[in-house]
Design an enzyme around this catalytic site. Structure first.
Site, mmCIF file in Angstrom:
data_model
loop_
_atom_site.group_PDB
_atom_site.id
_atom_site.type_symbol
_atom_site.label_atom_id
_atom_site.label_comp_id
_atom_site.label_asym_id
_atom_site.label_seq_id
_atom_site.Cartn_x
_atom_site.Cartn_y
_atom_site.Cartn_z
ATOM 1 N N HIS A 239 73.358 46.310 -9.291
ATOM 2 C CA HIS A 239 72.058 45.511 -8.961
ATOM 3 C C HIS A 239 71.883 45.823 -7.625
ATOM 4 O O HIS A 239 72.639 45.901 -6.648
ATOM 5 C CB HIS A 239 72.156 44.207 -9.192
ATOM 6 C CG HIS A 239 73.221 43.351 -8.426
ATOM 7 N ND1 HIS A 239 74.575 43.425 -8.359
ATOM 8 C CD2 HIS A 239 72.580 42.503 -7.441
ATOM 9 C CE1 HIS A 239 75.027 42.640 -7.453
ATOM 10 N NE2 HIS A 239 73.973 42.018 -6.889
ATOM 11 N N PHE A 240 70.464 45.811 -7.567
ATOM 12 C CA PHE A 240 69.767 45.726 -6.355
ATOM 13 C C PHE A 240 69.066 44.377 -6.062
ATOM 14 O O PHE A 240 68.756 43.932 -7.045
ATOM 15 C CB PHE A 240 68.752 46.897 -5.882
ATOM 16 C CG PHE A 240 69.410 48.423 -5.985
ATOM 17 C CD1 PHE A 240 69.654 48.969 -4.669
ATOM 18 C CD2 PHE A 240 69.691 48.870 -7.136
ATOM 19 C CE1 PHE A 240 70.249 50.275 -4.625
ATOM 20 C CE2 PHE A 240 70.229 50.234 -7.311
ATOM 21 C CZ PHE A 240 70.575 50.729 -6.029
#
Length: 430
Positions: A239-240
């Site tokens: 994830h970012f």
């Protein structure tokens, strides 16, 4: 094994208090989650973005200071809807924030809600690549109401929006979800190909997706960040993070010095006069050139077990790559009790200059000197940074037949052994 104890950030209302608790039964969980028990026939909005190619050309829109891109308005509208529905753990807009006087303008925020009523959990910090563990919290366990929309490339090359689209589980869409413990307004998570359950590690496709999101938002105040394991990522599911902050980050104002220009058009510089040593990537003939260059560098760090953080800035035109060692120092007992007492976890936002403070005392006493002292502990030493930089250049030159690069050391210093042993494409300047 090196490990530290820290309070894990709660990013979902369905996140378990305990780490490593077995997943609930796959039938009748009643949580409206993204797993097979609830996902059948579910629908979510779908934003299909145009895959721009050229950086700085007509295909890449300028950052929009006044006009609002559709993705920009979509993120904010959906985020505010979730705020009205009471899905966040606290009202981040009520958190006190100030710009610290000084040359760089570090930003301090008092955010006491991020760690209240949570007990510390042990995290391994000496292994950047770890296998995905289904028994631990991951983003397939979040509620569907926490997902804002699916984010995919358009099939016909034009931007499209479908307010009620089926979820193609077999093709594993990327999604944008809220972070229920926001640092700032509009704080969201970009989760590439969510059902593939990738561990937290960068690859070429996922980083290109993050750049596309920055480009598509078209807002200079919208930045994306990434934390590797060992650099204060607490969830091992790819994830970012992203949010809005309507002032420049101090790292964006730091001077740089060009050290390389690759054939694919990517310029590489190093940060100067900033407490964190890091590299800055800009340009590229195509957006994919910039994505691949940064990804090559990240993959090199991952394979060499070097924790790092990434900041994507300037609507996807500028990327900061920041190897760090704070968690390792903490595990070895090399961080002062004074710094540890602040409970600040220097992840991407903190090392970019947005200091999220958990105690009023630290907020009231915040100064540029205090911020600098903390971030200086995060940075690699000059010698270690040169060694790591050489590893990165070797990785990049191995993926490009012809490259012209210059690894610049401090004036008057001699090359480190790792630098001398580096790629023949790498020229050391005295």
């Amino acid at each position: 094994m090196l490990s530290i104890k820290r309070v894990a950030t709660v990013v979902s209302n369905f996140q378990k208090e305990e780490v490593g608790v077995a997943a609930p039964p796959s039938e009748g969980c009643g949580r409206n989650c993204l797993k097979s028990c609830c996902i059948q026939a579910a629908k979510l909005p779908l934003y299909a973005f145009k895959e721009v190619e050229k950086v700085g050309g007509k295909d890449l829109p300028l950052c929009k200071d006044q006009s609002v891109a559709f993705l920009d308005s979509l993120i904010l509208g959906e985020w505010e809807d979730r705020m009205q529905r009471g899905l966040f753990r606290y009202d981040v807009t009520a958190c006190e924030t100030k710009v610290i006087p000084g040359e760089y303008g570090f930003i301090a925020q008092l955010n006491e809600g991020r760690h209240l009523k949570k007990r510390p959990t042990e995290f391994q910090v000496d292994k950047v690549l770890q296998p995905f563990d289904e028994s631990k919290f991951n983003f397939t366990k979040i509620g569907q109401e926490e997902v804002l929309f699916q984010f995919e490339a358009s099939s016909d090359g034009e931007v499209q929006f479908f307010p009620n689209a089926p979820i193609d589980v077999e093709n594993s869409p990327s999604v944008v979800a809220i972070n229920v413990s926001p640092i700032e307004y509009g704080h969201v998570l970009l989760i590439p190909r969510i059902f593939e359950c990738f561990p937290q590690r960068i690859d070429h496709a996922s980083f290109l997706l993050a750049l596309h999101m920055a480009v598509e938002a078209g807002n200079p105040y919208f930045r994306l960040g990434y934390n590797s394991l060992g650099a204060f990522a607490t969830i091992n599911h790819l994830h970012f993070q992203a949010y809005y902050l309507a002032v420049p980050f101090p790292i964006e104002k730091a001077p740089t010095k060009k050290i390389a220009k690759l054939n694919r058009g990517v310029k590489i510089s190093k940060l100067l006069n900033y407490p964190i040593r890091g590299l800055v990537f800009e340009g590229g003939h195509l957006l994919k050139d910039l994505a691949n260059t940064v990804s090559d560098a990240c993959i090199c760090l991952q394979h060499n077990n070097i924790p790092y953080n990434i900041l994507i800035s300037d609507c996807g035109r500028q990327v900061f790559l920041l190897p760090q060692c704070y968690a390792e120092k903490q595990a070895l007992g090399e961080v002062s009790a004074e710094l540890l007492d602040t409970q600040v976890n220097p992840a991407v936002w903190e090392i970019s200059g947005h200091m999220v403070l958990k105690r009023r005392k630290d907020y009231e006493e915040a100064s540029e000197a205090n911020a600098w002292r903390l971030l200086a502990e995060v940075s690699l030493s000059e010698e270690r940074f040169q060694e790591v930089s050489c590893l990165i250049f070797q990785a990049m030159t191995s993926s490009e037949l012809e490259v012209k690069c210059q690894c610049v050391e401090e004036a008057g210093s001699s090359p480190s052994p790792a630098m001398v042993a580096g790629s023949q494409e790498c020229l050391v300047l005295q």
